[in-house]
Write an enzyme that holds these catalytic residues in place. Structure first.
Site, PDB file in Angstrom:
ATOM      1  N   LYS A 112       0.893  -1.152  -0.182  1.00 64.61           N
ATOM      2  CA  LYS A 112       0.029   0.118   0.176  1.00 64.61           C
ATOM      3  C   LYS A 112       0.779   1.182   0.020  1.00 64.61           C
ATOM      4  O   LYS A 112       0.549   2.385  -0.543  1.00 64.61           O
ATOM      5  CB  LYS A 112      -0.843   0.080   1.173  1.00 64.61           C
ATOM      6  CG  LYS A 112      -1.988  -1.260   1.407  1.00 64.61           C
ATOM      7  CD  LYS A 112      -2.716  -1.360   0.178  1.00 64.61           C
ATOM      8  CE  LYS A 112      -3.986  -2.296   0.567  1.00 64.61           C
ATOM      9  NZ  LYS A 112      -3.471  -3.641   0.648  1.00 64.61           N
TER      10      LYS A 112
HETATM   11  C1  LIG Z   1      -4.399  -4.811   0.217  1.00 68.49           C
HETATM   12  C2  LIG Z   1      -3.492  -5.964  -0.050  1.00 68.49           C
HETATM   13  C3  LIG Z   1      -3.517  -7.024  -0.574  1.00 68.49           C
HETATM   14  C4  LIG Z   1      -4.747  -6.992  -1.785  1.00 68.49           C
HETATM   15  O1  LIG Z   1      -4.585  -5.837  -2.680  1.00 68.49           O
HETATM   16  P1  LIG Z   1      -5.805  -5.380  -3.570  1.00 68.49           P
HETATM   17  O2  LIG Z   1      -5.259  -4.398  -4.251  1.00 68.49           O
HETATM   18  O3  LIG Z   1      -6.892  -5.274  -2.638  1.00 68.49           O
HETATM   19  O4  LIG Z   1      -6.373  -6.507  -4.307  1.00 68.49           O
HETATM   20  C5  LIG Z   1      -2.662  -8.186  -0.928  1.00 68.49           C
HETATM   21  N1  LIG Z   1      -1.797  -8.236  -0.174  1.00 68.49           N
HETATM   22  C6  LIG Z   1      -1.510  -7.169   0.833  1.00 68.49           C
HETATM   23  C7  LIG Z   1      -0.286  -7.449   1.993  1.00 68.49           C
HETATM   24  C8  LIG Z   1      -2.130  -6.279   1.040  1.00 68.49           C
HETATM   25  O5  LIG Z   1      -2.101  -5.411   1.924  1.00 68.49           O
END
Ligand SMILES: *Cc1c(COP(=O)(O)O)cnc(C)c1O
Length: 495
Positions: A112
């Site tokens: 993120k």
């Molecule tokens: C948010 C997240 C995901 C999923 O990603 P999306 O964009 O919501 O599909 C996968 N792994 C981790 C560690 C995340 O923080």
């Protein structure tokens, strides 16, 4: 030519990129999509010599056409600096047959950070460009990782404040500790007695409350979103797929124009949608493998063409993927419906009303580059343990879901395959260590396990984890699902 953004559900006028970033969600509840797909003009062979920041500029300028070169470059410089613990920002690491694209070297050790480090810069630049005087209130639902990354990005940014809702019992202990110890003066963190879907639906409801919007405006506030429904999050995520391709050329693994496949551990469908956009602008991506945990709505969807959220919500060891309503899928639906907003709107109404929808055969035919796969809890744990035993490399449960699915569904010995490695194992220490040796680690405390992981992997304990060991809890608000709006109104002095 300028790219404009319109709602997937057809309502409202087209807006510029900066306006779409400020608004987050379209007025009719739809998601903003570009009115055409730009083409990447840099010759692919040049990618190998470009830094992450240079790649980011070349990709983002295609979508954020109303930002000037100086503005965009300033945003990129501010975001991708020594907040990341490596100069390359997103290292590409080969283990066994696959390439792990490590997207967790930012401040909060999950992928993120790749987008949320830059979103505050994009948002404040957009506010300036559009003469916005209101304080921008970022409202965010998190399945665990967005929350802390958004808090870190927006903490003490003038002209903004942020409220994060997370499922009280649905995140890892380290994830929760990271959020509730946040020190930014303009931040609020709220646990909700519900799951992620409840948080996300609650936030969308608050966004669509036009009476509240008016009251807010009177007091000098306006909402925006830091969730991946905001195109200001989606666009920066396209960058690392382009960058990974350049790294494969640089490492001598592919020649320019060769195909690369990707495997993405998926929840809200933001990360894999970014890969799809990368393919649309001309990056030679072959297969897009969508990896789910036991909440395998998307796996079922890619198999049958029916999206059915009517099922039990399962809490897993990969909580950031515990999602049954994958918001960003709406953007893909819009695309495969031939950019037909009324069709998209109908399907989303069916999802809200009946809990399911089925796409037409024509639409399904447009999904041929997608492959769905999933890993059970047992398979995920075994993958963590197998990869560690064979290579000494420790992966987190989200990455492990993708890594398992890669072996199950991809063809990594034939086509170079990049696995999006979305979190540091330090963020999910308990699940990781239990997977490796349950008997040995089962009675240890969370931070003892951190030290054990350090011994076992030899990877330095990230600052993100060190800094919360002894940090005091500063946020202890917990609310019911129905109380989310009230919490926001109280915080803003509207009640
Ligand atoms: C948010 C997240 C995901 C999923 O990603 P999306 O964009 O919501 O599909 C996968 N792994 C981790 C560690 C995340 O923080």
């Amino acid at each position: 030519m300028e790219i404009m953004y319109s709602s997937t559900r057809g309502g409202g006028a087209k807006v510029s990129a900066s306006q779409a970033i400020l608004k987050g969600l379209a007025d009719d509840g739809g998601l903003f999509v570009p009115d055409r797909m730009p083409k990447f003009e840099v010759p692919l062979e040049n990618l190998k010599d470009m830094s992450y920041q240079e790649t980011a500029y070349e990709v983002m300028k295609l979508f954020l056409t109303d930002f000037t070169e100086e503005e965009l470059k300033a945003c990129i410089r501010g975001a991708y600096d020594d907040k990341f613990d490596t100069d390359v920002i997103a290292p590409l690491v080969k283990k066994q047959d696959a390439f792990y694209l490590e997207l967790f070297h930012g401040k909060t050790i999950a992928f993120k950070d790749m987008a949320l480090s830059i979103l505050p810069y994009l948002m404040t630049t957009a506010a300036k460009k559009n003469g916005v005087k209101n304080e921008i209130v970022i409202l965010t639902a998190t399945s665990g990782d967005t929350g802390k990354a958004a808090l870190a990005g927006f903490a003490d940014v003038p002209g903004t404040s942020i409220i994060v809702f997370y499922p009280k019992d649905g995140v890892s202990p380290i994830q929760e500790k990271q959020m509730v110890t946040e020190t930014g003066k303009n931040t609020m963190v709220v646990g909700v007695n519900g799951n992620f879907d409840d948080c996300q639906t609650g936030v969308k409801k608050i966004f669509n409350d036009s009476k509240l919007e008016k009251e807010m405006a009177d007091k000098g506030y306006q909402f925006s979103s830091a969730n991946s429904i905001n195109i200001g999050r989606l666009v920066p995520q396209i960058v690392y797929y382009v960058y990974a391709y350049g790294q494969l050329i640089k490492q001598g693994e592919i020649n320019p124009k060769d195909t690369m496949d990707v495997v993405v551990p998926t929840g809200n469908f933001g990360n894999i949608l970014a890969a799809y956009y990368a393919k649309q602008i001309g990056l030679p991506i072959g297969k897009l493998v969508c990896a789910s945990n036991e909440n395998k709505v998307l796996f079922d969807f890619f198999g049958s063409g029916t999206y059915d959220r009517k099922r039990d919500f399962i809490l897993t060891s990969s909580p950031s993927m515990d999602i049954l309503i994958s918001s960003n899928l709406e953007r893909l639906i819009y695309k495969i419906a031939g950019n037909d907003a009324s069709k998209t709107s109908d399907l989303m109404k069916q999802l809200a009303g009946d809990g399911e929808y089925t796409i037409t055969d024509d639409m399904k035919a447009e999904l041929s580059s997608f492959v769905g796969g999933f890993a059970s809890e047992e398979e995920t744990a075994k993958e963590i343990s197998d990869v560690y035993k064979k290579t000494g490399y420790v992966i987190d449960p989200h990455t492990a879901v993708a890594s398992y699915v890669c072996k199950d569904k991809a063809n990594a010995t034939q086509v170079k395959t990049v696995i999006a490695s979305t979190a540091s194992p330090y963020k999910f220490t308990r699940s990781v260590m239990m997977a490796i040796d349950a008997d040995k680690y089962k009675d240890m405390g969370d931070f003892e396990l951190v030290d054990e992981l350090n011994k076992l992997s030899g990877v330095t304990i990230p600052q993100a984890v060190e800094s919360i060991r002894t940090a005091p809890v500063l946020h202890d608000t917990v609310c019911e699902i129905e109380e989310m709006s009230e919490v926001v109104e109280k915080r803003l002095g509207l009640r």
